[in-house]
Write an enzyme that holds these catalytic residues in place. Sequence first.
Site, mmCIF file in Angstrom:
data_model
loop_
_atom_site.group_PDB
_atom_site.id
_atom_site.type_symbol
_atom_site.label_atom_id
_atom_site.label_comp_id
_atom_site.label_asym_id
_atom_site.label_seq_id
_atom_site.Cartn_x
_atom_site.Cartn_y
_atom_site.Cartn_z
ATOM 1 N N SER A 109 2.914 4.269 -4.046
ATOM 2 C CA SER A 109 3.427 3.235 -4.921
ATOM 3 C C SER A 109 2.658 1.928 -4.665
ATOM 4 C CB SER A 109 4.939 3.086 -4.723
ATOM 5 O OG SER A 109 5.532 2.291 -5.724
ATOM 6 N N GLU B 43 7.741 10.544 -12.651
ATOM 7 C CA GLU B 43 7.797 9.263 -11.947
ATOM 8 C C GLU B 43 8.936 8.380 -12.457
ATOM 9 O OE1 GLU B 43 5.728 8.203 -9.538
ATOM 10 O OE2 GLU B 43 3.860 9.336 -9.724
ATOM 11 N N HIS C 149 9.471 9.496 -8.857
ATOM 12 C CA HIS C 149 8.689 8.626 -7.964
ATOM 13 C C HIS C 149 9.281 8.661 -6.557
ATOM 14 C CE1 HIS C 149 5.940 5.191 -7.451
ATOM 15 N NE2 HIS C 149 6.885 4.571 -6.784
#
Length: 482
Positions: A188, A308, A402
């Site tokens: 990330s 995600e 995610h």
Amino acid sequence: MTRFTSVTISSGPLRGTTVDGVDRFLGVPYAAAPFGPLRFQAPRPHARWDEERDATRNGPTAPQNPYADGLERLLPTIRIDGAEILTANIWAPTERTGGGVPVLVWIHGGSLSHGSNALPMYDGSRFARDGIVFVALNYRLGVEGFAVLDDAPLNLGLADIAHGLQWVHEEIAAFGGDPTQITVAGQSAGGTLVAGLLGHPTVGHLVRRAVIQSAPLQADDRSKAGRITRLVADKLGTGTTRAEFAAQKPETILGALRALTGKATPLAGGPGFGLVLDESTVPGSPVDALAGGIADHVDILIGTTRDEYRLWTVPTGLSERIGRVHLTLARLKSGVGRCVVARYRANRRGMKAGDVLGAVVIDMLLRRPLVRIADARSRRGARTWVYEFVWPSPVERLGAAHGVELGFVFDLLDLPEYRALNGHGAPQQLADDMHGVWVSFARGDDPGWPAWDEHRKVRIFGPVPGPVQPLPRADEIDVWDR
């Protein structure tokens, strides 16, 4: 059985612990505390100490707000008070080799506003067990690390990481690591910082390999990136100089941020922090720099998760609130063509507008830059391996959202923090597979599938072991350029 162990670095002696063949040194300062006269200044070397320093406990965490709006159920926050926030945690094999072993430097994610190397989910003991010296770095977050002030350096959080990487290069031999075999990895926002390091003017040459997981790869100009700084200043009733911000207590600034960003997400919009174009730290946007050849000497492992967006749409309830009108407005605001949204909708018949919007936004932020970089590097002969994680978490209908892949990469599925994301019974075989690939890559080995070329082969990590296939949903990526 736990016993104490010692090592000496340039700053002084350290006392850590040894458990099951792994030496652990926690809270080791790699730079001076960035407060007082050093607040909103570039990182400085730490002063030397003479007596043995306790490195058996995590160091202080960077000032930050906990996650909110449902995300706090899935993403933990830990707070340890203190000024010495620029620290490294090191896990190393107890048995040293003559030439040193490969090093993996981990940079945590969290929207440049959350996270810490003190979180148990970033425990590097499994990497050390497998012959890697694992280093997790803290850095300044939020306003402290990424404010755009009139008279202060930009990208201070990235500057911290760059300083930490230089520190690793100089000190890691004391822990049994090979300073010529450094892999930087992050997920990330941590992956964004990894990409920033690869283009960094002074430390990019120290990196041999890089892992970029689910990372936005853009940087903005000073005006756009400074929006959140100006909003905080308005909230505080102050200007945007270093002196005016340094006069505010960190908790006061965090209070202003809570009011401004409580419901902000990559999908819902709202102000957030990012890298700023700056000649001395980020001379070009990471996607442009990597596509342009800035790090062709570095082998890159890069990928995303299939779903995600579901981290932000499901636990927050956003998926239930987004309708077709919201989808149209978002398309117009972001300048996305009608044909693009039509393709995504056609591939998701029967799915909610929030799923369509989520897929569009994530591809715009993550997958399109990834493909652009991999294509450009391939044409020049630079090696890039691409993966996609598809195992569906049963927790809150997250799917392959995610961050769900992290427990598998770290091989720590039984941790409560990962069970919150993955539930009970996540497949150990997949953890063995993913963790093994990350270890092999850090060693300099081929990760086990073809490097990206004109065939665009992607390794799929999911319920079925080992498939390699052409780029999934390539029609959606390609439609953007028509």
